[in-house]
Design a protein around this motif. Sequence first.
Motif, PDB file in Angstrom:
ATOM      1  N   ASN A 108      -4.298  25.578  21.235  1.00 20.09           N
ATOM      2  CA  ASN A 108      -3.796  25.688  19.868  1.00 20.09           C
ATOM      3  C   ASN A 108      -4.369  24.563  19.022  1.00 20.09           C
ATOM      4  N   LYS A 109      -4.625  24.859  17.761  1.00 22.28           N
ATOM      5  CA  LYS A 109      -5.199  23.894  16.824  1.00 22.28           C
ATOM      6  C   LYS A 109      -4.167  23.581  15.746  1.00 22.28           C
ATOM      7  N   TYR A 110      -3.956  22.278  15.491  1.00 19.09           N
ATOM      8  CA  TYR A 110      -2.947  21.836  14.536  1.00 19.09           C
ATOM      9  C   TYR A 110      -3.594  20.998  13.441  1.00 19.09           C
ATOM     10  N   THR A 111      -2.797  20.577  12.471  1.00 24.03           N
ATOM     11  CA  THR A 111      -3.350  19.951  11.273  1.00 24.03           C
ATOM     12  C   THR A 111      -3.028  18.462  11.185  1.00 24.03           C
ATOM     13  N   VAL A 112      -3.929  17.754  10.506  1.00 23.72           N
ATOM     14  CA  VAL A 112      -3.742  16.351  10.156  1.00 23.72           C
ATOM     15  C   VAL A 112      -3.771  16.251   8.637  1.00 23.72           C
ATOM     16  N   GLU A 113      -2.743  15.650   8.078  1.00 23.04           N
ATOM     17  CA  GLU A 113      -2.626  15.539   6.621  1.00 23.04           C
ATOM     18  C   GLU A 113      -2.795  14.083   6.191  1.00 23.04           C
ATOM     19  N   GLU A 114      -3.696  13.858   5.248  1.00 21.75           N
ATOM     20  CA  GLU A 114      -3.896  12.509   4.709  1.00 21.75           C
ATOM     21  C   GLU A 114      -2.902  12.228   3.583  1.00 21.75           C
ATOM     22  N   ARG A 115      -2.364  10.988   3.606  1.00 21.15           N
ATOM     23  CA  ARG A 115      -1.491  10.560   2.517  1.00 21.15           C
ATOM     24  C   ARG A 115      -1.726   9.071   2.262  1.00 21.15           C
ATOM     25  N   THR A 116      -1.469   8.670   1.030  1.00 20.70           N
ATOM     26  CA  THR A 116      -1.409   7.248   0.700  1.00 20.70           C
ATOM     27  C   THR A 116       0.044   6.953   0.373  1.00 20.70           C
ATOM     28  N   ILE A 117       0.665   6.121   1.209  1.00 17.06           N
ATOM     29  CA  ILE A 117       2.100   5.875   1.125  1.00 17.06           C
ATOM     30  C   ILE A 117       2.334   4.517   0.458  1.00 17.06           C
ATOM     31  N   GLY A 118       3.081   4.518  -0.637  1.00 15.98           N
ATOM     32  CA  GLY A 118       3.320   3.246  -1.320  1.00 15.98           C
ATOM     33  C   GLY A 118       4.204   3.407  -2.536  1.00 15.98           C
ATOM     34  N   ASP A 119       4.366   2.299  -3.267  1.00 19.00           N
ATOM     35  CA  ASP A 119       5.109   2.301  -4.530  1.00 19.00           C
ATOM     36  C   ASP A 119       6.546   2.777  -4.374  1.00 19.00           C
ATOM     37  N   THR A 120       7.165   2.457  -3.243  1.00 14.85           N
ATOM     38  CA  THR A 120       8.582   2.780  -3.070  1.00 14.85           C
ATOM     39  C   THR A 120       9.316   1.531  -2.608  1.00 14.85           C
ATOM     40  N   GLY A 121      10.590   1.426  -2.986  1.00 12.36           N
ATOM     41  CA  GLY A 121      11.363   0.256  -2.615  1.00 12.36           C
ATOM     42  C   GLY A 121      11.389  -0.769  -3.736  1.00 12.36           C
ATOM     43  N   THR A 122      11.512  -2.020  -3.352  1.00 12.31           N
ATOM     44  CA  THR A 122      11.598  -3.120  -4.307  1.00 12.31           C
ATOM     45  C   THR A 122      10.212  -3.712  -4.539  1.00 12.31           C
ATOM     46  N   GLN A 123       9.796  -3.770  -5.805  1.00 13.19           N
ATOM     47  CA  GLN A 123       8.498  -4.363  -6.091  1.00 13.19           C
ATOM     48  C   GLN A 123       8.622  -5.879  -6.113  1.00 13.19           C
ATOM     49  N   VAL A 124       7.675  -6.518  -5.406  1.00  9.85           N
ATOM     50  CA  VAL A 124       7.601  -7.980  -5.349  1.00  9.85           C
ATOM     51  C   VAL A 124       6.163  -8.354  -5.661  1.00  9.85           C
ATOM     52  N   ASP A 125       5.935  -8.838  -6.875  1.00  9.87           N
ATOM     53  CA  ASP A 125       4.580  -9.130  -7.337  1.00  9.87           C
ATOM     54  C   ASP A 125       3.708  -7.881  -7.202  1.00  9.87           C
ATOM     55  N   ASN A 126       2.652  -7.922  -6.363  1.00  9.85           N
ATOM     56  CA  ASN A 126       1.746  -6.776  -6.236  1.00  9.85           C
ATOM     57  C   ASN A 126       2.133  -5.813  -5.121  1.00  9.85           C
ATOM     58  N   CYS A 127       3.231  -6.063  -4.424  1.00  5.66           N
ATOM     59  CA  CYS A 127       3.545  -5.250  -3.255  1.00  5.66           C
ATOM     60  C   CYS A 127       4.971  -4.713  -3.333  1.00  5.66           C
ATOM     61  N   PHE A 128       5.332  -3.922  -2.311  1.00  2.60           N
ATOM     62  CA  PHE A 128       6.654  -3.312  -2.261  1.00  2.60           C
ATOM     63  C   PHE A 128       7.336  -3.612  -0.932  1.00  2.60           C
ATOM     64  N   VAL A 129       8.666  -3.724  -0.993  1.00  8.35           N
ATOM     65  CA  VAL A 129       9.484  -3.987   0.190  1.00  8.35           C
ATOM     66  C   VAL A 129      10.546  -2.898   0.311  1.00  8.35           C
ATOM     67  N   LYS A 130      10.640  -2.308   1.490  1.00  9.52           N
ATOM     68  CA  LYS A 130      11.713  -1.358   1.762  1.00  9.52           C
ATOM     69  C   LYS A 130      12.825  -2.135   2.451  1.00  9.52           C
ATOM     70  N   ASN A 131      13.838  -2.497   1.671  1.00  7.60           N
ATOM     71  CA  ASN A 131      14.942  -3.313   2.164  1.00  7.60           C
ATOM     72  C   ASN A 131      16.023  -2.409   2.737  1.00  7.60           C
ATOM     73  N   LYS A 132      16.093  -2.355   4.062  1.00 10.80           N
ATOM     74  CA  LYS A 132      17.066  -1.496   4.728  1.00 10.80           C
ATOM     75  C   LYS A 132      18.335  -2.253   5.127  1.00 10.80           C
ATOM     76  N   THR A 133      18.407  -3.542   4.796  1.00  4.79           N
ATOM     77  CA  THR A 133      19.529  -4.370   5.224  1.00  4.79           C
ATOM     78  C   THR A 133      20.721  -4.295   4.289  1.00  4.79           C
ATOM     79  N   GLY A 134      20.490  -3.945   3.036  1.00 11.12           N
ATOM     80  CA  GLY A 134      21.553  -3.980   2.041  1.00 11.12           C
ATOM     81  C   GLY A 134      21.794  -5.374   1.494  1.00 11.12           C
ATOM     82  N   LEU A 135      21.037  -6.369   1.989  1.00  5.49           N
ATOM     83  CA  LEU A 135      21.189  -7.736   1.504  1.00  5.49           C
ATOM     84  C   LEU A 135      20.541  -7.901   0.133  1.00  5.49           C
ATOM     85  N   SER A 136      21.130  -8.736  -0.680  1.00  5.35           N
ATOM     86  CA  SER A 136      20.542  -9.064  -1.974  1.00  5.35           C
ATOM     87  C   SER A 136      19.777 -10.376  -1.821  1.00  5.35           C
TER      88      SER A 136
END
Length: 365
Positions: A108-136
Amino acid sequence: MKSEGTSKKKLKKALKTSTAVVLLTTAVLSVIYRLPLCFESQNPAALAAAAFTLTNGEYKLENSKAEKPTASDQKPTESADTEPVAEKNHKRDKSTYYDSYGNHDGENKYTVEERTIGDTGTQVDNCFVKNKTGLSLDFDGLLSAKLPFSIDKGINSPQVLIYHTHTSEAYLDEDVDFFYDSFYSRTNNNDFNVVAVGDALTEQLNKRGIKTVHDTTIHDESYNGSYDRSVDTVYKNLEKYPDIKVVIDLHRDAIGTDENKVKPVFTYNGKKGAQIMILAGCDTDGERGFDCWEENLNFALKIQDKAETLYPDMTRPLNFDYFAYNEYVCNGSLLIEVGTESNSIDEATYSGSLLGNAIADVLLN
């Protein structure tokens, strides 16, 4: 006597004529012989190099001395603002691994999908943080704070350790948008697993003058206990090389399903790479023995921000959550995932080199 003199003159003239004919014929034949060789090269420069000059009835091949390389031909100097110089890839051995272009009749032949994952979570300067702790937390303040350790530029002892808790985590052999049933993304063939990425990362750090040791010990013969085994390896290296300040556990991720895998990618200078994800743990109540987690987070944020500044879209959002893994061993210890099993090995090793450049910028700042 006159007739004898005339005969000698005729003979001498005939000899000169014959010699000239022989030389000219030889020259013509040589040209005829050389021209096909030049055309076989498919290189116009070879034609110029094989040009002949005919003088005084003699032939000679023009002297084609090696020219001094121009600025564009010379190896560029590596710096913080440039892409690392890519070394010529060695030929990888697929004989003990999966081959995308091999015989897959009946699979059987299956698929590979390309994605660029980003711009989610808290922005910090030029990057992003996914804060799963609930801490401020003041992520911007942590990013701007001084790095809690420093690299000593005056010693010739390893100060960075690269290792792999899951050493057999592997990648696709080629940049393709499909895979077959027989693809199994674990191997001890170091041409196709995270060891190859660790090699690229280690090479780049060493090129930037940061002596780095790469421990390729296999810890995942069984998943159970792999972190216990790998932390033993870390402590052995720390004992052997007491100047180590940075300890990076290099992994790869997996996204998608059994029938549709996702590979996170970005493009820099027209070349595709595997996105990376940095994992920074948290231990606010001390249950994990991870007292230095904020200092580790400081280091993680600096790498994340530098990588995004140098190579936009290289990073997925930084994963900040309640875990420790082996990050408690020192305040410069992180877990970094490069790509997923559906990224190609070339994409992953390319990112390994770029990551080395970003880390070097942070450490040498």
